[in-house]
Design a protein around this motif. Structure first.
Motif, PDB file in Angstrom:
ATOM      1  N   GLY A  47       0.826  -1.905  -0.122  1.00  0.00           N
ATOM      2  CA  GLY A  47       0.121  -0.238  -0.141  1.00  0.00           C
ATOM      3  C   GLY A  47       0.915   1.257  -0.287  1.00  0.00           C
ATOM      4  O   GLY A  47       2.140   1.700   0.834  1.00  0.00           O
ATOM      5  N   LEU A  48       0.814   2.434  -1.042  1.00  0.00           N
ATOM      6  CA  LEU A  48       1.124   3.700  -0.649  1.00  0.00           C
ATOM      7  C   LEU A  48       0.215   4.162  -0.119  1.00  0.00           C
ATOM      8  O   LEU A  48      -1.059   4.841  -1.090  1.00  0.00           O
ATOM      9  CB  LEU A  48       1.581   3.624  -2.419  1.00  0.00           C
ATOM     10  N   TRP A  49       0.234   5.110   0.967  1.00  0.00           N
ATOM     11  CA  TRP A  49      -0.495   6.722   0.903  1.00  0.00           C
ATOM     12  C   TRP A  49       0.757   7.897   0.650  1.00  0.00           C
ATOM     13  O   TRP A  49       1.538   7.866   1.700  1.00  0.00           O
ATOM     14  CB  TRP A  49      -0.454   6.012   2.567  1.00  0.00           C
ATOM     15  N   PRO A  50       0.158   8.592  -0.460  1.00  0.00           N
ATOM     16  CA  PRO A  50       1.120   9.787  -0.549  1.00  0.00           C
ATOM     17  C   PRO A  50       0.552  10.961   0.692  1.00  0.00           C
ATOM     18  O   PRO A  50      -0.606  11.034   0.844  1.00  0.00           O
ATOM     19  CB  PRO A  50       0.741   9.725  -2.049  1.00  0.00           C
ATOM     20  N   ARG A  51       1.232  11.088   1.263  1.00  0.00           N
ATOM     21  CA  ARG A  51       1.304  12.239   2.153  1.00  0.00           C
ATOM     22  C   ARG A  51       0.188  12.766   2.084  1.00  0.00           C
ATOM     23  O   ARG A  51      -0.495  12.966   1.610  1.00  0.00           O
ATOM     24  CB  ARG A  51       2.042  13.688   1.580  1.00  0.00           C
ATOM     25  N   GLY A  52      -0.878  12.242   3.381  1.00  0.00           N
ATOM     26  CA  GLY A  52      -1.427  12.504   3.986  1.00  0.00           C
ATOM     27  C   GLY A  52      -1.847  12.035   5.507  1.00  0.00           C
ATOM     28  O   GLY A  52      -0.775  12.220   6.956  1.00  0.00           O
ATOM     29  N   PRO A  53      -2.485  12.833   6.552  1.00  0.00           N
ATOM     30  CA  PRO A  53      -3.957  12.626   5.802  1.00  0.00           C
ATOM     31  C   PRO A  53      -4.429  14.116   5.435  1.00  0.00           C
ATOM     32  O   PRO A  53      -3.523  14.811   5.478  1.00  0.00           O
ATOM     33  CB  PRO A  53      -4.919  11.356   6.859  1.00  0.00           C
ATOM     34  N   VAL A  54      -5.444  14.478   4.452  1.00  0.00           N
ATOM     35  CA  VAL A  54      -5.650  15.635   4.214  1.00  0.00           C
ATOM     36  C   VAL A  54      -6.852  15.703   5.037  1.00  0.00           C
ATOM     37  O   VAL A  54      -7.468  14.933   5.041  1.00  0.00           O
ATOM     38  CB  VAL A  54      -5.794  15.587   2.862  1.00  0.00           C
ATOM     39  N   LEU A  55      -6.629  17.294   5.661  1.00  0.00           N
ATOM     40  CA  LEU A  55      -8.305  17.516   6.657  1.00  0.00           C
ATOM     41  C   LEU A  55      -8.286  18.893   5.794  1.00  0.00           C
ATOM     42  O   LEU A  55      -7.970  19.655   6.033  1.00  0.00           O
ATOM     43  CB  LEU A  55      -7.113  18.056   7.975  1.00  0.00           C
ATOM     44  N   ALA A  56     -10.011  19.068   5.506  1.00  0.00           N
ATOM     45  CA  ALA A  56     -10.312  20.119   5.053  1.00  0.00           C
ATOM     46  C   ALA A  56      -9.886  21.220   5.955  1.00  0.00           C
ATOM     47  O   ALA A  56      -9.594  21.389   7.673  1.00  0.00           O
ATOM     48  CB  ALA A  56     -11.931  20.045   5.523  1.00  0.00           C
TER      49      ALA A  56
END
Length: 142
Positions: free
Chosen positions: A93-102
């Protein structure tokens, strides 16, 4: 990704996080539109989290999987993971830079933990042997 088990949709309501976290392989077009809008509207979010990037990587065998945190109909946080089966290694699994938070999201720490927990559940149901995630400089989510 052939011969890999299907991803169930997992939903949880964490007590410490007033949001519903959904883990799924296909959140649908409306949710993806909200996801892309949140990524684009979040300062310092990594554009590799966009669904267009997932479609591009699908051409070389990666499948997108999503962890999305909702408050009602508002998407407030999430992560896109890209998974691929590799010989002798299993699912990676590749998880590109995150998590994204509103940007306007409350309880950012709790949301970040909820999304990260969702990624853990995702890795567990996929049997990932390796999950890679590049954290943003300075830590925390985008």
């Amino acid at each position: 990704m052939d011969q890999q088990p299907q991803i169930p949709t997992l939903t949880s309501r964490a007590v410490a996080c007033p949001a519903t976290v959904v883990v799924c392989g296909d959140p649908g077009l409306e949710a993806l539109a909200k996801w892309d809008a949140m990524v684009v509207g979040t300062p310092q979010a990594d554009d590799t989290q966009l669904s267009a990037g997932a479609r591009l990587r699908a051409t070389v065998g990666y499948a997108p999987l999503y962890v999305l945190a909702w408050r009602g109909t508002d998407l407030v946080a999430g992560a896109q993971s890209l998974c691929r089966g590799l010989p002798r290694l299993g699912v990676v699994g590749l998880w590109p830079r995150g998590p994204v938070l509103a940007p306007a999201a409350r309880d950012r720490g709790a949301l970040s933990r909820a999304v990260t927990g969702g990624l853990g559940a995702l890795a567990g149901c996929r049997g990932c042997r390796l999950a890679c995630g590049a954290a943003r400089e300075g830590g925390g989510g985008a």
